[in-house]
Design an enzyme around this catalytic site. Sequence first.
Site, PDB file in Angstrom:
ATOM      1  CG  MET A  29       2.985  -3.841   3.683  1.00  0.00           C
ATOM      2  SD  MET A  29       1.221  -3.800   3.523  1.00  0.00           S
ATOM      3  CE  MET A  29       1.112  -2.471   2.367  1.00  0.00           C
ATOM      4  CD  GLU A 168      -2.654 -12.130  -3.316  1.00  0.00           C
ATOM      5  OE1 GLU A 168      -2.525 -13.367  -3.231  1.00  0.00           O
ATOM      6  OE2 GLU A 168      -3.459 -11.489  -2.662  1.00  0.00           O
ATOM      7  CE1 TYR A 170       2.077  -8.676  -8.821  1.00  0.00           C
ATOM      8  CE2 TYR A 170       1.444  -9.795  -6.799  1.00  0.00           C
ATOM      9  CZ  TYR A 170       1.666  -8.624  -7.503  1.00  0.00           C
ATOM     10  OH  TYR A 170       1.478  -7.405  -6.895  1.00  0.00           O
ATOM     11  NE  ARG A 179      -8.724 -13.243 -15.765  1.00  0.00           N
ATOM     12  CZ  ARG A 179      -9.903 -12.622 -15.815  1.00  0.00           C
ATOM     13  NH1 ARG A 179     -11.000 -13.307 -16.017  1.00  0.00           N
ATOM     14  NH2 ARG A 179      -9.985 -11.313 -15.674  1.00  0.00           N
ATOM     15  NE  ARG A 218      -0.352 -14.617  -0.026  1.00  0.00           N
ATOM     16  CZ  ARG A 218      -0.092 -13.310  -0.036  1.00  0.00           C
ATOM     17  NH1 ARG A 218       1.141 -12.869  -0.018  1.00  0.00           N
ATOM     18  NH2 ARG A 218      -1.097 -12.464  -0.028  1.00  0.00           N
ATOM     19  CG  HIS A 256      -3.052  -7.185  -7.637  1.00  0.00           C
ATOM     20  ND1 HIS A 256      -3.343  -6.771  -6.360  1.00  0.00           N
ATOM     21  CD2 HIS A 256      -1.780  -7.623  -7.597  1.00  0.00           C
ATOM     22  CE1 HIS A 256      -2.283  -6.944  -5.589  1.00  0.00           C
ATOM     23  NE2 HIS A 256      -1.323  -7.475  -6.312  1.00  0.00           N
ATOM     24  NE  ARG A 259     -11.866  -3.574 -10.479  1.00  0.00           N
ATOM     25  CZ  ARG A 259     -10.594  -3.578 -10.031  1.00  0.00           C
ATOM     26  NH1 ARG A 259     -10.224  -4.362  -9.040  1.00  0.00           N
ATOM     27  NH2 ARG A 259      -9.690  -2.790 -10.557  1.00  0.00           N
ATOM     28  CD  GLN A 343      -8.072   7.095   3.840  1.00  0.00           C
ATOM     29  OE1 GLN A 343      -9.002   6.643   4.497  1.00  0.00           O
ATOM     30  NE2 GLN A 343      -7.714   8.348   3.921  1.00  0.00           N
ATOM     31  CB  ALA A 673      -8.354  10.383   9.236  1.00  0.00           C
TER      32      ALA A 673
END
Length: 687
Positions: A29, A168, A170, A179, A218, A256, A259, A343, A673
């Site tokens: 993270m 992801e 990369y 692609r 990964r 990433h 969609r 958030q 919040a």
Amino acid sequence: MNEQRFPHLFQPLDLGFTTLPNRLLMGSMHTGLEDRVWNYDKLTAYFVARARGGVGLMVTGGIAPNRRGSLAPLASKLTNRWEVMRHRKLTDGVHAAGGRICMQILHAGRYAYHPFSVAPSAIQAPINPFKPKALGAAGVKRQIRDFIRCAKLARRAGYDGVEVMGSEGYFINQFLVPRTNHRKDEWGGAFENRMRVPVDIVRGIRKAVGEDFIIIYRLSMLDMLADGNSFDEVVELGKAVERAGATIINTGIGWHETRIPTIATSVPRAAFTWVTRKMRDEVSIPLVTTNRINMPGTAEKVLAEGDADMISMARPFLADPDWAIKAEADRVDEINTCIACNQACLDHVFENKKATCLVNPRAARETELVIAPAARPKKVAVVGAGPAGLAAATTAAQRGHAVTLFEADRRIGGQFNMAKRIPGKEEFVETLRYFNRLIELHGVEVRLHERVEESALAQGGFDEIIIATGVLPRDPKIDGQDHPMVLSYPDVLKGDKSVGKRVAVVGAGGIGFDVSEFLLHENVPETPDPENVDVKHFFDEWGVDMDFETRGGVEGVQPDRDDPPRKIWMTQRSKGKPGAGLGKTTGWIHRKTLKNHGVEMLAGVAYDRIDDAGLHLTVKGGDGGEEKRVLQVDNVVLCTGQVSENALFETLKDNGLPVHLIGGAKLAAELDAKRAIEEGTRLAATL
Ligand code: FAD
Ligand code: NAP
Ligand code: SF4
């Protein structure tokens, strides 16, 4: 001692040369602290807190193997022995706390946010303004050597291993699929060629670091992109990576640019563990599963059912560093649960801010926001038990103050009692459970059904009074808004008013979107159960093939969507994109979900009036022209923003009482919040 409630989760894992104490991996993270040398003390404190909290193995945020592969200019990299020193501090701290930590090696490839990016082919990513340069064959070999050098330096820095980031979307992932890989040389074309980069990297690292060093690979198991890898290709790569010397395979889901939601709160818990499960018969090294696992019961079930050998969670350890020790000691109700809102973590990273956590503002700020015992216990009143008041009351009580919490409603939670009813926000229930437990644990006196007045507070002998009375819906002053067809968002979300089949939602902010989502469902329970959200329904709605018989799990799959129970129009006066202010990483999900269910969004409108015919609008076109429209609806729901409810504060202040103002009561504009909880926590930490 009671029987262990989560026996699979707390079973050690023998890796041959070392044994992990449990099956919990804190996934990589990015916090933003990795990027600057002067933040490494803070980063160390962050990891040390989690090591003390009992997680079996941790992985750092992504560290680039060279400058071209770094995520952004000046983002973290490990390329020389001078950079080793800062990491050494971190690994020493973690080991002294009894933890283990691997460093993630992440080469961003075409996702690098700078003009020096490189990739297999010069194909720009849809989410990045920078076009990468295609590597020559020598350049490809140099990137592989840089991965290997980076792993050697990581070993020298004291890490227990590395994670090679192969998912992801990369750099490595970009080699794997046609692609992004149009090469004609030995690194392109047949899958055997396309997978050569990761296999050479893992083989080279193993050779360079020896046998007693963890290598996690990964693996992008489900690309969720047309033209993504087929399941057979994923298996072939998994086997090759195992042969090349990987110790553990971790699961990567989506790119990433995919969609389809992968980690947002609307993704059901443990939704993707079936993907890891499919790999279990194919490789023999331990497999880690991931995505939207946040509570011990869920994690235990995944392991008990044999979907994986380990559970990776990243955000849940931001939300609660003591997650593991609480689970092991069967104190599950004390866990501060990640609600998957993104958030304060991912949204911050994408906005170039340091990550923290909405429900735990201390995350990655362990050295700055300290909750220490109070020097002198005080008598504290908190008015309003929404997120701001709850955070203030429980933090103050934890510090030893005698706290009375007044709440006008029959229950604590404030607006979270409405938010938790929105389909896809079921996790908010956990935050209320957590605060209820803290109230018990720290002895806050809660006075429900008590709309407290100035006199009671003045006579209560309080040393400090905290006003957290929240907000009121803004009055939009539309002609005819007293018509019986007009409802407010609390009328709808508190469940006591029925809503017809054709609805106009006025206001396209966070609440307008949420109300529209709510109205796309029927019979929404008062308190939903986040553990029981239908996984198959989720994948049907988004068009994912759970049998994985098609490329990327999505190619040619038609979504199977329910017919919505209502026709909805959502309107706003401003001309921009509706929902532009929603979260950076989640706004697109809200917009797409509503569009997928036929919600019509009208921007640039003026509200003329509401009458028996419906909502009368003037719609302004881009060419300056205007069109009059009547939305013939059964109901109009007002979601036109909020204003502070702060009258009590003003009176108390005028009377010279020791009063503080937080949350929506302080400032309603752009209130969420995150700010409410942070303000409550920060204030209480200083009283
Ligand atoms: P509130 O939650 O409004 O709480 C104030 C409390 O004070 C209330 O319980 C009220 O009854 C009580 N009170 C008022 N006057 C008195 C008095 N005199 N005596 C006693 N009690 C009193 N935010 C996010 O960050 N992410 C989201 O995804 C999100 N989704 C949302 C979805 C919905 C449908 C709604 C309505 C809100 C959402 N929010 C979200 C916003 C978030 O809930 C608010 O920002 C937050 O609740 C504000 O907290 P607060 O404590 O300041 O106020
Ligand atoms: P908001 O985001 O400020 O949106 C208010 C909406 O009402 C806007 O679309 C605005 O658009 C419209 N509006 C404002 N004044 C108006 C008026 N006088 N007449 C008619 N329309 C008017 O506020 P909100 O939706 O009430 O949400 C409150 C807070 O809760 C937000 O700040 C948000 O942070 C938080 N929240 C967050 C989430 C989330 O998913 N993160 C979800 C829900 C709520 P125009 O001015 O263009 O008409
Ligand atoms: Fe989880 Fe939200 Fe905290 Fe991120 S900010 S860790 S998603 S609760």
